[in-house]
Write a protein that holds these residues in place. Structure first.
Motif, mmCIF file in Angstrom:
data_model
loop_
_atom_site.group_PDB
_atom_site.id
_atom_site.type_symbol
_atom_site.label_atom_id
_atom_site.label_comp_id
_atom_site.label_asym_id
_atom_site.label_seq_id
_atom_site.Cartn_x
_atom_site.Cartn_y
_atom_site.Cartn_z
ATOM 1 N N CYS A 53 0.837 -1.182 0.000
ATOM 2 C CA CYS A 53 0.000 0.000 0.000
ATOM 3 C C CYS A 53 0.886 1.251 0.000
ATOM 4 N N CYS B 73 0.100 3.306 3.633
ATOM 5 C CA CYS B 73 0.553 2.811 4.940
ATOM 6 C C CYS B 73 1.645 1.745 4.830
ATOM 7 N N CYS C 95 -4.409 -0.313 -0.004
ATOM 8 C CA CYS C 95 -5.127 -1.360 0.717
ATOM 9 C C CYS C 95 -6.566 -0.923 1.016
ATOM 10 N N CYS D 241 -7.075 1.947 3.567
ATOM 11 C CA CYS D 241 -6.677 3.300 3.176
ATOM 12 C C CYS D 241 -7.498 3.821 2.010
HETATM 13 ZN ZN LIG Z 1 -2.914 1.203 3.439
#
Ligand SMILES: [Zn+2]
Length: 65
Positions: free
Chosen positions: A13, A16, A36, A39
């Motif tokens: 991701c 993050c 992801c 997020c």
């Molecule tokens: Zn993420």
């Protein structure tokens, strides 16, 4: 014939840095990077994408000055 391919490929991701399984991966439209599920659609995602896009723009501007 069974198709054996790299199904275990993991994405990261861009917000993050969490690993994302490939059947859960989504791509951000503008930066074309994997994001992801947690997020996706978040403010963090928008900010990070903006940062990246501005970073790219800066890189282009740099050569002109
Ligand atoms: Zn993420």
């Amino acid at each position: 014939m069974p198709q054996i391919s790299n199904n275990n490929k993991l994405f990261k991701c861009f917000v993050c840095n969490a690993a994302i399984h490939d059947d859960k991966v989504s791509y951000h439209e503008q930066v074309n990077l994997p994001v992801c599920q947690s997020c996706k659609g978040s403010d963090e995602e928008n900010e990070k994408a903006k940062e990246l896009l501005e970073g790219l723009a800066d890189g282009f501007v740099c050569g002109c000055i």
